[in-house]
Write a protein that holds these residues in place. Sequence first.
Motif, short mmCIF file in Angstrom:
data_model
loop_
_atom_site.label_atom_id
_atom_site.label_comp_id
_atom_site.label_asym_id
_atom_site.label_seq_id
_atom_site.Cartn_x
_atom_site.Cartn_y
_atom_site.Cartn_z
N GLU A 1 -5.64 7.93 -105.76
CA GLU A 1 -4.27 7.84 -105.29
C GLU A 1 -3.58 9.19 -105.45
O GLU A 1 -3.87 9.94 -106.38
N TRP A 2 -2.69 9.49 -104.50
CA TRP A 2 -1.89 10.70 -104.53
C TRP A 2 -0.48 10.32 -104.15
O TRP A 2 -0.27 9.52 -103.22
N ALA B 1 1.37 13.67 -108.13
CA ALA B 1 0.33 13.17 -109.04
C ALA B 1 -0.88 12.80 -108.20
O ALA B 1 -0.75 12.29 -107.08
N HIS B 2 -2.07 13.05 -108.72
CA HIS B 2 -3.32 12.72 -108.05
C HIS B 2 -4.26 12.20 -109.13
O HIS B 2 -4.58 12.91 -110.08
N PHE B 3 -4.69 10.93 -109.01
CA PHE B 3 -5.46 10.34 -110.10
C PHE B 3 -6.48 9.34 -109.59
O PHE B 3 -6.40 8.85 -108.45
N ASP B 4 -7.43 9.04 -110.44
CA ASP B 4 -8.46 8.04 -110.17
C ASP B 4 -7.85 6.66 -110.37
O ASP B 4 -7.28 6.38 -111.42
N SER B 5 -8.00 5.79 -109.37
CA SER B 5 -7.38 4.46 -109.44
C SER B 5 -8.03 3.54 -110.46
O SER B 5 -7.50 2.46 -110.75
N LEU B 6 -9.19 3.94 -111.00
CA LEU B 6 -9.79 3.15 -112.07
C LEU B 6 -9.06 3.35 -113.39
O LEU B 6 -9.28 2.62 -114.35
N THR B 7 -8.17 4.36 -113.46
CA THR B 7 -7.30 4.52 -114.61
C THR B 7 -6.18 3.49 -114.50
O THR B 7 -5.49 3.44 -113.48
N PRO B 8 -5.98 2.65 -115.50
CA PRO B 8 -4.89 1.67 -115.42
C PRO B 8 -3.57 2.39 -115.15
O PRO B 8 -3.23 3.36 -115.82
N ALA C 1 13.54 5.35 -106.16
CA ALA C 1 12.78 6.57 -105.90
C ALA C 1 12.09 6.46 -104.55
O ALA C 1 11.64 5.38 -104.15
N ASP C 2 12.01 7.59 -103.85
CA ASP C 2 11.30 7.65 -102.58
C ASP C 2 10.11 8.59 -102.74
O ASP C 2 10.23 9.65 -103.38
N LEU C 3 9.00 8.22 -102.14
CA LEU C 3 7.80 9.05 -102.29
C LEU C 3 6.88 8.92 -101.10
O LEU C 3 6.94 7.95 -100.34
N LEU C 4 6.05 9.94 -100.94
CA LEU C 4 4.92 9.89 -100.02
C LEU C 4 3.73 9.44 -100.84
O LEU C 4 3.54 9.88 -101.98
N PHE C 5 2.89 8.59 -100.25
CA PHE C 5 1.83 7.97 -101.04
C PHE C 5 0.56 7.86 -100.20
O PHE C 5 0.62 7.47 -99.04
N MET C 6 -0.56 8.24 -100.78
CA MET C 6 -1.85 8.08 -100.10
C MET C 6 -2.85 7.47 -101.08
O MET C 6 -2.82 7.76 -102.28
N HIS C 7 -3.73 6.63 -100.56
CA HIS C 7 -4.76 6.03 -101.41
C HIS C 7 -6.00 5.75 -100.59
O HIS C 7 -5.97 5.65 -99.36
N THR C 8 -7.12 5.64 -101.27
CA THR C 8 -8.38 5.27 -100.65
C THR C 8 -8.85 3.96 -101.26
O THR C 8 -8.75 3.76 -102.46
N LEU C 9 -9.37 3.07 -100.40
CA LEU C 9 -9.90 1.80 -100.88
C LEU C 9 -11.30 1.58 -100.34
O LEU C 9 -11.76 0.45 -100.24
N ALA D 1 2.01 -11.28 -105.00
CA ALA D 1 1.53 -12.10 -106.11
C ALA D 1 1.25 -11.24 -107.31
O ALA D 1 0.50 -10.28 -107.24
N PRO D 2 1.83 -11.53 -108.50
CA PRO D 2 1.66 -10.68 -109.66
C PRO D 2 0.28 -10.70 -110.26
O PRO D 2 -0.02 -9.93 -111.13
N THR D 3 -0.58 -11.59 -109.79
CA THR D 3 -1.93 -11.66 -110.36
C THR D 3 -2.89 -10.73 -109.68
O THR D 3 -4.00 -10.50 -110.15
N ARG D 4 -2.53 -10.16 -108.54
CA ARG D 4 -3.43 -9.28 -107.80
C ARG D 4 -3.57 -7.97 -108.51
O ARG D 4 -2.65 -7.42 -109.06
N ARG D 5 -4.80 -7.39 -108.48
CA ARG D 5 -5.05 -6.14 -109.16
C ARG D 5 -5.55 -5.07 -108.20
O ARG D 5 -6.06 -4.05 -108.62
N ASP D 6 -5.39 -5.30 -106.91
CA ASP D 6 -5.88 -4.32 -105.93
C ASP D 6 -4.75 -3.54 -105.30
O ASP D 6 -4.90 -2.97 -104.25
N MET D 7 -3.58 -3.52 -105.96
CA MET D 7 -2.43 -2.78 -105.46
C MET D 7 -2.41 -1.39 -106.10
O MET D 7 -3.12 -1.13 -107.05
N PRO D 8 -1.51 -0.47 -105.62
CA PRO D 8 -1.51 0.88 -106.16
C PRO D 8 -0.92 0.93 -107.55
O PRO D 8 -0.17 0.06 -107.94
#
Length: 208
Positions: free
Chosen positions: A135-136, A161-168, A179-187, A201-208
């Motif tokens: 994610e960036w 910020a640019h980080f590995d999405s496996l980091t919680p 806040a307003d931001l530009l956002f990019m991610h790979t899935l 849904a608050p139980t999902r874990r595949d969000m940014p």
Amino acid sequence: MTPLPDEPAADLPTVAPRLRDLRTRSGLTLEAAAARVGLSPAHLSRLETGRRTPSLPMLLALARTYGTTVSDLLGEAAPERDPIVRASHMEPQRAGGWTYWRAGGSGRAMQALRLHVPPEAGGQAELVRIHPGEEWLYVTSGRLRLTLGGSTHLLDPGDAAHFDSLTPHRIAAASRGGADLLFMHTLLQSGATELCLGGAAPTRRDMP
């Protein structure tokens, strides 16, 4: 359902090597990919070597797992994509209290968005996400609170910020107006194919 015979699939000659190539590029072992699709490793191996013909449901499941389309699996030429996304076509959508605009093309391994994170995002601000990919983000206005693992960072306009999405990770606004931001991610390596903000849904874990 009657098992398919273990014989070469003459009608789908391009599928087998394509399946193996996509799995390898996704960084998945045979066992991990099979588990995501709901097949045995032996069955997936037969599909990859052309000794079994995948059914349409299998093709759909495999396409979702590898972040692609059935047409791509079958080797069909994709229509030319327009590389330009006009501002007039960026319709605002809401999910979980956040507002987002698609700033990139659909069907890509990378998603590009404009985001507005409100000061009070409810459950969204408390969700900790973890999923494969990267994610960036770049803050354009307001102040953002980004939690990565055990560290919390306050980002001002111009910060990125640019980080590995496996980091919680957790994202929340830290200013009164949000806040307003530009956002990019790979899935590409994730089983999730929806937009990362899709569904509240608050139980999902595949969000940014």
